[in-house]
Design a protein around this motif. Structure first.
Motif: not given
Length: 102
Positions: A51-60, A83-102
């Motif tokens: 999930l890390a580094g994936e698109s926020r919109d895609g995850l949501l 989860y509420s839709n707002e909570q899901l948006a927070l979760i998606a935003g959090y994972f989108a902001a994480q740096r993916a490890q290769d």
């Protein structure tokens, strides 16, 4: 006189919502529930999607599809409904902001 308890209740509910919205760690705390399957901060090392580094919109979009039942799943549809839709948006935003490890 009967309005006083009702007004007090409304004030308490309003401050509780504001306190939750002001929590700077809310997104991180909500996303932490995903670690068992998707790894710490969304950095999966197993068979689950990273999930890390994936698109926020895609995850949501995926989370909302799980929640609605549009996307088939073994357990994610049950989890997403908690989860509420707002909570899901927070979760998606959090994972989108994480740096993916290769």
């Amino acid at each position: 006189m009967k309005l006083t308890p009702a007004l007090a209740l409304l004030c308490l509910l309003g401050t509780a919502g504001a306190a939750a919205a002001a929590d700077p760690n809310l997104a991180r705390n909500l996303a932490a529930t995903c670690a068992n399957c998707h790894g710490t901060d969304g950095r999966s090392v197993g068979g689950m999607d990273r999930l890390a580094g994936e698109s926020r919109d895609g995850l949501l979009q995926k989370l909302l599809a799980f929640k609605s039942g549009e996307r088939p799943a073994t357990i994610m549809h049950q989890i997403a409904r908690g989860y509420s839709n707002e909570q899901l948006a927070l979760i998606a935003g959090y994972f989108a902001a994480q740096r993916a490890q290769d």
